[in-house]
Design a protein around this motif. Sequence first.
Motif, mmCIF file in Angstrom:
data_model
loop_
_atom_site.group_PDB
_atom_site.id
_atom_site.type_symbol
_atom_site.label_atom_id
_atom_site.label_comp_id
_atom_site.label_asym_id
_atom_site.label_seq_id
_atom_site.Cartn_x
_atom_site.Cartn_y
_atom_site.Cartn_z
ATOM 1 N N ARG A 1 -17.396 74.596 -32.063
ATOM 2 C CA ARG A 1 -16.588 74.856 -30.875
ATOM 3 C C ARG A 1 -15.184 74.324 -31.110
ATOM 4 N NH1 ARG A 1 -20.893 73.590 -26.205
ATOM 5 N NH2 ARG A 1 -22.411 75.136 -26.871
ATOM 6 N N SER A 2 -14.223 75.108 -30.668
ATOM 7 C CA SER A 2 -12.825 74.693 -30.743
ATOM 8 C C SER A 2 -12.309 74.520 -29.330
ATOM 9 C CB SER A 2 -11.983 75.736 -31.472
ATOM 10 O OG SER A 2 -12.393 75.824 -32.815
ATOM 11 N N TYR A 3 -11.587 73.448 -29.122
ATOM 12 C CA TYR A 3 -11.064 73.126 -27.793
ATOM 13 C C TYR A 3 -9.564 72.871 -27.870
ATOM 14 C CZ TYR A 3 -15.975 71.739 -27.014
ATOM 15 O OH TYR A 3 -17.342 71.682 -26.936
ATOM 16 N N ARG A 4 -8.908 73.151 -26.756
ATOM 17 C CA ARG A 4 -7.531 72.713 -26.546
ATOM 18 C C ARG A 4 -7.511 72.013 -25.201
ATOM 19 N NH1 ARG A 4 -3.613 77.595 -27.087
ATOM 20 N NH2 ARG A 4 -5.290 78.517 -25.904
ATOM 21 N N PHE A 5 -6.881 70.857 -25.165
ATOM 22 C CA PHE A 5 -6.819 70.060 -23.953
ATOM 23 C C PHE A 5 -5.370 69.709 -23.630
ATOM 24 C CE2 PHE A 5 -10.799 68.921 -26.069
ATOM 25 C CZ PHE A 5 -11.734 69.030 -25.057
ATOM 26 N N SER A 6 -5.108 69.603 -22.345
ATOM 27 C CA SER A 6 -3.872 69.016 -21.858
ATOM 28 C C SER A 6 -4.262 67.632 -21.343
ATOM 29 C CB SER A 6 -3.278 69.864 -20.730
ATOM 30 O OG SER A 6 -2.158 69.218 -20.175
ATOM 31 N N VAL A 7 -3.709 66.603 -21.943
ATOM 32 C CA VAL A 7 -4.083 65.224 -21.631
ATOM 33 C C VAL A 7 -2.856 64.500 -21.094
ATOM 34 C CG1 VAL A 7 -4.999 63.074 -22.584
ATOM 35 C CG2 VAL A 7 -5.743 65.272 -23.528
ATOM 36 N N THR A 8 -3.006 63.874 -19.931
ATOM 37 C CA THR A 8 -1.923 63.075 -19.375
ATOM 38 C C THR A 8 -2.197 61.612 -19.685
ATOM 39 O OG1 THR A 8 -1.612 64.656 -17.585
ATOM 40 C CG2 THR A 8 -0.614 62.483 -17.290
ATOM 41 N N VAL A 9 -1.197 60.941 -20.235
ATOM 42 C CA VAL A 9 -1.305 59.520 -20.575
ATOM 43 C C VAL A 9 -0.312 58.750 -19.713
ATOM 44 C CG1 VAL A 9 -1.009 57.801 -22.408
ATOM 45 C CG2 VAL A 9 -2.007 60.038 -22.940
ATOM 46 N N LYS A 10 -0.822 57.704 -19.070
ATOM 47 C CA LYS A 10 0.016 56.816 -18.264
ATOM 48 C C LYS A 10 -0.127 55.392 -18.767
ATOM 49 C CE LYS A 10 -0.285 59.252 -13.851
ATOM 50 N NZ LYS A 10 -0.705 59.119 -12.450
ATOM 51 N N GLN A 11 0.881 54.609 -18.485
ATOM 52 C CA GLN A 11 0.812 53.193 -18.807
ATOM 53 C C GLN A 11 0.433 52.447 -17.531
ATOM 54 O OE1 GLN A 11 3.480 51.816 -21.748
ATOM 55 N NE2 GLN A 11 3.820 49.882 -20.700
ATOM 56 N N VAL A 12 -0.665 51.681 -17.606
ATOM 57 C CA VAL A 12 -1.164 50.932 -16.464
ATOM 58 C C VAL A 12 -1.281 49.469 -16.877
ATOM 59 C CG1 VAL A 12 -3.078 50.682 -14.833
ATOM 60 C CG2 VAL A 12 -2.463 52.956 -15.684
ATOM 61 N N HIS A 13 -0.512 48.621 -16.220
ATOM 62 C CA HIS A 13 -0.514 47.187 -16.529
ATOM 63 C C HIS A 13 -0.288 46.938 -18.019
ATOM 64 C CE1 HIS A 13 -1.776 46.587 -12.442
ATOM 65 N NE2 HIS A 13 -2.865 47.321 -12.647
ATOM 66 N N GLY A 14 0.640 47.699 -18.594
ATOM 67 C CA GLY A 14 1.005 47.517 -19.986
ATOM 68 C C GLY A 14 0.075 48.165 -20.997
ATOM 69 N N VAL A 15 -0.938 48.888 -20.524
ATOM 70 C CA VAL A 15 -1.900 49.533 -21.419
ATOM 71 C C VAL A 15 -1.860 51.041 -21.185
ATOM 72 C CG1 VAL A 15 -4.336 49.692 -22.064
ATOM 73 C CG2 VAL A 15 -3.382 47.490 -21.344
ATOM 74 N N ARG A 16 -1.799 51.806 -22.257
ATOM 75 C CA ARG A 16 -1.816 53.264 -22.132
ATOM 76 C C ARG A 16 -3.241 53.738 -21.899
ATOM 77 N NH1 ARG A 16 1.915 51.943 -25.863
ATOM 78 N NH2 ARG A 16 4.028 52.673 -25.451
ATOM 79 N N LYS A 17 -3.397 54.644 -20.916
ATOM 80 C CA LYS A 17 -4.704 55.167 -20.541
ATOM 81 C C LYS A 17 -4.600 56.663 -20.288
ATOM 82 C CE LYS A 17 -6.955 51.144 -19.680
ATOM 83 N NZ LYS A 17 -8.326 50.797 -19.911
ATOM 84 N N VAL A 18 -5.717 57.358 -20.446
ATOM 85 C CA VAL A 18 -5.803 58.776 -20.127
ATOM 86 C C VAL A 18 -6.027 58.899 -18.625
ATOM 87 C CG1 VAL A 18 -7.177 60.876 -20.429
ATOM 88 C CG2 VAL A 18 -6.699 59.391 -22.394
ATOM 89 N N SER A 19 -5.141 59.648 -17.944
ATOM 90 C CA SER A 19 -5.267 59.775 -16.503
ATOM 91 C C SER A 19 -5.703 61.174 -16.068
ATOM 92 C CB SER A 19 -3.961 59.408 -15.798
ATOM 93 O OG SER A 19 -2.937 60.333 -16.121
ATOM 94 N N ASP A 20 -5.647 62.135 -16.980
ATOM 95 C CA ASP A 20 -6.071 63.481 -16.637
ATOM 96 C C ASP A 20 -6.380 64.248 -17.913
ATOM 97 O OD1 ASP A 20 -6.688 65.576 -14.903
ATOM 98 O OD2 ASP A 20 -4.663 66.409 -14.967
ATOM 99 N N VAL A 21 -7.404 65.091 -17.841
ATOM 100 C CA VAL A 21 -7.769 65.957 -18.953
ATOM 101 C C VAL A 21 -8.091 67.328 -18.380
ATOM 102 C CG1 VAL A 21 -9.432 66.435 -20.792
ATOM 103 C CG2 VAL A 21 -8.726 64.078 -20.338
ATOM 104 N N GLU A 22 -7.476 68.352 -18.949
ATOM 105 C CA GLU A 22 -7.756 69.725 -18.536
ATOM 106 C C GLU A 22 -7.952 70.576 -19.786
ATOM 107 O OE1 GLU A 22 -4.790 71.351 -15.933
ATOM 108 O OE2 GLU A 22 -4.620 69.490 -14.803
ATOM 109 N N PHE A 23 -8.895 71.514 -19.704
ATOM 110 C CA PHE A 23 -9.058 72.483 -20.775
ATOM 111 C C PHE A 23 -7.888 73.453 -20.711
ATOM 112 C CE2 PHE A 23 -13.442 71.097 -20.372
ATOM 113 C CZ PHE A 23 -13.820 70.997 -21.683
#
Length: 151
Positions: A127-149
């Motif tokens: 399977r091949s996927y493409r994702f749109s991933v939103t990264v935010k910085q929270v309390h000095g740490v980068r985290k994934v905040s949203d994932v969409e196909f």
Amino acid sequence: MAAATTVAALAWRQHQQMTDEAQQQAAIVDTAKQGITALINIRGDNAAADLNRLNELTTAPFSDELHNQSANYVKAIHDADVLSTGQVIAAGIATDDGTARGSAGTTVIVAADAQVTDPQSHQQQRRSYRFSVTVKQVHGVRKVSDVEFVP
């Protein structure tokens, strides 16, 4: 001589800013890649631990979605005896609000491939996927905040 020193100092400052920005962008892309890697590498016999690993990399609203669906997710993965192993093929920043410091975050497009094993036939499906991933910085740490196909 003073003019040459000023020009050199300005050039050094600009170089340092560009280097810092490149390092921040690389860290953002790395966060998105880690999140997608955790998302596409799941095992039915380890679903709860796999979900916990993914949760550690996320923040709201994506972490809220995972939390709200965690019992159903773990049960479905376990019951279907899913085995998915994959890797990120490519990733790059699509939009940046300022190196993930702002409220909108940074959008990273991630391409990934996975091998999903059918528990009935033990055949692997690519399977091949493409994702749109939103990264935010929270309390000095980068985290994934949203994932969409991405189709």
